[in-house]
Design an enzyme around this catalytic site. Structure first.
Site, PDB file in Angstrom:
ATOM      1  NE  ARG A  52      -3.016   0.098   3.208  1.00  0.00           N
ATOM      2  CZ  ARG A  52      -2.420   0.220   4.399  1.00  0.00           C
ATOM      3  NH1 ARG A  52      -1.794   1.335   4.714  1.00  0.00           N
ATOM      4  NH2 ARG A  52      -2.455  -0.763   5.276  1.00  0.00           N
ATOM      5  CE1 TYR A 104     -17.548  11.794 -15.658  1.00  0.00           C
ATOM      6  CE2 TYR A 104     -16.321  11.948 -13.607  1.00  0.00           C
ATOM      7  CZ  TYR A 104     -17.143  11.237 -14.463  1.00  0.00           C
ATOM      8  OH  TYR A 104     -17.554   9.981 -14.121  1.00  0.00           O
ATOM      9  CG  ASP A 176      -9.625  16.483 -15.167  1.00  0.00           C
ATOM     10  OD1 ASP A 176      -8.992  15.915 -16.077  1.00  0.00           O
ATOM     11  OD2 ASP A 176     -10.574  15.953 -14.559  1.00  0.00           O
ATOM     12  CE  LYS A 201     -12.769   8.183 -19.093  1.00  0.00           C
ATOM     13  NZ  LYS A 201     -12.716   8.902 -17.867  1.00  0.00           N
TER      14      LYS A 201
HETATM   15  C1  LIG Z   1     -12.432  14.930 -17.333  1.00  0.00           C
HETATM   16  C2  LIG Z   1     -12.601  13.766 -16.407  1.00  0.00           C
HETATM   17  N1  LIG Z   1     -12.032  13.811 -15.185  1.00  0.00           N
HETATM   18  C3  LIG Z   1     -12.182  12.786 -14.299  1.00  0.00           C
HETATM   19  C4  LIG Z   1     -12.922  11.657 -14.613  1.00  0.00           C
HETATM   20  C5  LIG Z   1     -13.075  10.550 -13.615  1.00  0.00           C
HETATM   21  O1  LIG Z   1     -12.216   9.505 -13.938  1.00  0.00           O
HETATM   22  P1  LIG Z   1     -12.484   7.965 -13.572  1.00  0.00           P
HETATM   23  O2  LIG Z   1     -13.668   7.508 -14.370  1.00  0.00           O
HETATM   24  O3  LIG Z   1     -11.202   7.286 -13.967  1.00  0.00           O
HETATM   25  O4  LIG Z   1     -12.740   7.892 -12.108  1.00  0.00           O
HETATM   26  C6  LIG Z   1     -13.517  11.577 -15.894  1.00  0.00           C
HETATM   27  C7  LIG Z   1     -14.317  10.393 -16.265  1.00  0.00           C
HETATM   28  O5  LIG Z   1     -14.935  10.319 -17.299  1.00  0.00           O
HETATM   29  C8  LIG Z   1     -13.359  12.654 -16.799  1.00  0.00           C
HETATM   30  O6  LIG Z   1     -13.911  12.640 -18.021  1.00  0.00           O
END
Ligand SMILES: Cc1ncc(COP(=O)(O)O)c(C=O)c1O
Length: 318
Positions: A52, A104, A176, A201
């Protein structure tokens, strides 16, 4: 390559953290599937005690992603949301965060339905207008959290302009960067203090694992996040770290094709008589097309569009 010049992006993707295994010479990084490590005597070990806290496959991925984003350190988590959650966990009750108003959906859900109950305060503004960010800052603002381009409306924020506001007020800027990947956008070079990704992604690139990363620029950020990996435990498994290490080897090549496809699909949609509106920063009529050309080196593959009604949208999605 000129002598002394920095290795390029694709070279870093393939080599940083991806060195051959010292024990065997294996060219692919080993997956250290272990929960704990043997100690010669109590407290005497090779730097690895319990998985961990640390794992060599994870270390390799963290080195790689820090190098790709131009940060000092990276810390990986079990999903993009776990990475964003770790960032928020570094704040304290009474702190205020200014956020983009088109993030998001999972991000405001976490902020409003979990962290607001623990005394954190969130304001949502149109961060594509830097003055709106400045106006929203309060005495207790500790962080500005943006996505650029946003999911789903593909709106951009001028990272350099918002970073200048944040620096003046000693507020951290978190970006992000999931939609662009470090291949097309380098927020740290533009003034961001931390970068977060859903590695699920483009970084993984094969739709076979969830993951998240926070890339840091200062030692105290990395220390706090490493502590949170240990204390809260939302770490990424060695196998999933390995999948991302494998995925990033082709990131540069994939992003070039994504960009090419993105441009042609957006053009096709923009010319389609049943499509009402297309949101893609590569289109010349995107309101921030010139900012996109300035702060990104490609437009990527994320596109959204309006069909005029939910029934039409349902007709398109199988
Ligand atoms: C721009 C963005 N940030 C964060 C996330 C969250 O990521 P995760 O699905 O890996 O938890 C997403 C998910 O689609 C996203 O599109």
């Amino acid at each position: 390559m000129k002598k002394n010049s920095q290795p390029g992006f694709a070279t870093r993707a393939i080599h940083v953290g991806q060195e051959a295994d010292e024990a065997t010479g294996a060219v692919a990084p080993p997956i250290y599937a272990t929960s704990t490590y043997v100690q010669e005597e109590i407290g005497k070990h090779k730097g690895y005690e319990y998985a961990r806290v640390s794992n060599l496959t994870r270390d390799r991925l963290e080195q790689n992603l820090a190098a790709l984003e131009g940060g000092t350190t990276a810390k990986v988590f079990s999903s993009g949301m776990a990475a964003i959650n770790a960032i928020v966990t570094t704040l304290k009750a009474g702190d205020h965060v200014v956020c983009g108003h088109n993030l998001y959906g999972g991000t405001p859900r976490l902020f409003n339905q979990v962290w607001a109950d623990f005394g954190l305060d969130f304001s949502y503004v149109d961060t594509s207008v830097p003055q709106d960010v400045e106006r929203a800052l309060k005495k207790n603002t500790r962080m500005v959290f943006i996505e650029t381009p946003t999911n789903p409306l593909m709106a951009l924020t001028d990272i350099r302009a918002v970073s200048a506001i944040c620096r003046k007020k000693k507020v951290d800027l978190v970006v992000d960067n999931t939609f662009m990947s470090p291949y097309f956008q380098q927020p740290i070079a533009l003034g961001a203090d931390m970068v977060v990704h859903s590695t699920t992604k483009f970084l993984n690139g094969h739709s076979d694992g969830l993951g998240g990363v926070v890339v840091c620029t200062r030692p105290e950020q990395a220390e706090k996040l490493a502590f949170l990996q240990k204390a809260a435990g939302a770490i990424l498994s060695p196998f999933e770290c390995w999948l991302i290490l494998r995925g990033v080897k082709t990131l540069a090549a994939r992003m070039r094709v994504h960009d090419e496809s993105g441009r042609s699909v957006a053009k096709f949609l923009a010319g389609h008589k049943k499509v009402k509106k297309v949101f893609y920063p590569g289109l010349e009529d995107h309101p921030q097309h010139s900012l996109a050309k300035k702060q990104m080196s490609g437009f990527g593959a994320m596109i959204s569009f309006e069909t005029g009604s939910l029934a039409n949208a349902n007709g398109i999605c199988p």
